[in-house]
Scaffold this motif. Structure first.
Motif, mmCIF file in Angstrom:
data_model
loop_
_atom_site.group_PDB
_atom_site.id
_atom_site.type_symbol
_atom_site.label_atom_id
_atom_site.label_comp_id
_atom_site.label_asym_id
_atom_site.label_seq_id
_atom_site.Cartn_x
_atom_site.Cartn_y
_atom_site.Cartn_z
ATOM 1 N N SER A 8 5.555 35.491 3.582
ATOM 2 C CA SER A 8 4.432 36.201 4.181
ATOM 3 C C SER A 8 5.005 37.325 5.051
ATOM 4 O O SER A 8 6.199 37.322 5.374
ATOM 5 C CB SER A 8 3.610 35.248 5.053
ATOM 6 O OG SER A 8 4.362 34.849 6.190
ATOM 7 N N GLU A 10 4.451 37.769 8.185
ATOM 8 C CA GLU A 10 4.867 37.200 9.473
ATOM 9 C C GLU A 10 6.235 36.524 9.376
ATOM 10 O O GLU A 10 7.078 36.694 10.261
ATOM 11 C CB GLU A 10 3.819 36.199 9.972
ATOM 12 C CG GLU A 10 2.495 36.846 10.345
ATOM 13 C CD GLU A 10 1.582 37.198 9.164
ATOM 14 O OE1 GLU A 10 0.608 37.911 9.399
ATOM 15 O OE2 GLU A 10 1.864 36.779 8.022
ATOM 16 N N ASP A 11 6.464 35.783 8.294
ATOM 17 C CA ASP A 11 7.757 35.124 8.115
ATOM 18 C C ASP A 11 8.872 36.147 7.899
ATOM 19 O O ASP A 11 9.969 36.006 8.434
ATOM 20 C CB ASP A 11 7.717 34.152 6.936
ATOM 21 C CG ASP A 11 6.880 32.922 7.220
ATOM 22 O OD1 ASP A 11 6.610 32.634 8.406
ATOM 23 O OD2 ASP A 11 6.498 32.241 6.249
ATOM 24 N N ILE A 13 8.972 39.327 8.899
ATOM 25 C CA ILE A 13 9.268 40.093 10.116
ATOM 26 C C ILE A 13 10.045 39.246 11.108
ATOM 27 O O ILE A 13 10.970 39.726 11.763
ATOM 28 C CB ILE A 13 7.994 40.716 10.738
ATOM 29 C CG1 ILE A 13 8.347 41.854 11.714
ATOM 30 C CG2 ILE A 13 7.173 39.717 11.471
ATOM 31 C CD1 ILE A 13 8.667 43.128 11.068
ATOM 32 N N LYS A 14 9.705 37.970 11.188
ATOM 33 C CA LYS A 14 10.419 37.067 12.086
ATOM 34 C C LYS A 14 11.884 36.935 11.653
ATOM 35 O O LYS A 14 12.803 37.008 12.469
ATOM 36 C CB LYS A 14 9.753 35.692 12.091
ATOM 37 C CG LYS A 14 10.289 34.748 13.144
ATOM 38 C CD LYS A 14 9.617 33.385 13.092
ATOM 39 C CE LYS A 14 8.136 33.510 13.365
ATOM 40 N NZ LYS A 14 7.437 32.216 13.437
ATOM 41 N N GLU A 15 12.096 36.776 10.362
ATOM 42 C CA GLU A 15 13.458 36.669 9.826
ATOM 43 C C GLU A 15 14.211 37.981 10.015
ATOM 44 O O GLU A 15 15.393 37.993 10.355
ATOM 45 C CB GLU A 15 13.391 36.292 8.346
ATOM 46 C CG GLU A 15 14.738 36.162 7.681
ATOM 47 C CD GLU A 15 15.497 34.903 8.026
ATOM 48 O OE1 GLU A 15 16.722 34.874 7.783
ATOM 49 O OE2 GLU A 15 14.892 33.948 8.547
ATOM 50 N N GLU A 17 13.775 40.182 12.398
ATOM 51 C CA GLU A 17 14.153 40.266 13.810
ATOM 52 C C GLU A 17 15.391 39.426 14.101
ATOM 53 O O GLU A 17 16.270 39.836 14.860
ATOM 54 C CB GLU A 17 12.990 39.824 14.691
ATOM 55 C CG GLU A 17 11.844 40.815 14.720
ATOM 56 C CD GLU A 17 10.596 40.292 15.402
ATOM 57 O OE1 GLU A 17 10.522 39.089 15.725
ATOM 58 O OE2 GLU A 17 9.672 41.104 15.615
ATOM 59 N N LYS A 18 15.476 38.273 13.483
ATOM 60 C CA LYS A 18 16.641 37.398 13.652
ATOM 61 C C LYS A 18 17.904 38.069 13.101
ATOM 62 O O LYS A 18 18.954 38.073 13.747
ATOM 63 C CB LYS A 18 16.376 36.072 12.935
ATOM 64 C CG LYS A 18 17.484 35.076 13.038
ATOM 65 C CD LYS A 18 17.110 33.784 12.305
ATOM 66 C CE LYS A 18 18.305 32.871 12.167
ATOM 67 N NZ LYS A 18 18.000 31.699 11.328
ATOM 68 N N CYS A 47 8.353 43.545 4.024
ATOM 69 C CA CYS A 47 7.391 43.888 5.071
ATOM 70 C C CYS A 47 6.635 45.164 4.709
ATOM 71 O O CYS A 47 5.409 45.232 4.863
ATOM 72 C CB CYS A 47 8.088 44.050 6.420
ATOM 73 S SG CYS A 47 8.691 42.500 7.125
#
Length: 77
Positions: A8, A10-11, A13-15, A17-18, A47
């Motif tokens: 997704s 959200e997943d 973008i979170k990854e 950022e990591k 994304c």
């Protein structure tokens, strides 16, 4: 990196950022940095694709009398 294709927004973008955080710290080996960069590029592309999808859906929304959404319209016209 096929797992990225199913993430997704959200997943992804979170990854992303990591990954960026790891690269910014600069405490990873060169080979790992290259792999992280490649993963980051795939995550960025995912994304961007999800954002484009969302923009196209919003662009298709048509409004009726009173400004209420009544459906969608083709992007072509």
């Amino acid at each position: 990196m096929s797992d990225v294709e199913n993430m997704s927004f959200e997943d992804a973008i979170k990854e992303l950022e990591k990954v960026v955080g790891q690269l910014e710290r600069g405490d990873v080996a060169l080979d790992e940095s290259i792999a992280l960069y490649e993963r980051g590029a795939a995550l960025k592309a995912r994304c961007e694709a999800k954002l484009k999808e969302a923009e196209e859906k919003v662009a298709k929304i048509t409004l009726g009398e009173g400004g209420s959404p009544v459906g969608t319209a083709s992007l072509d016209g």
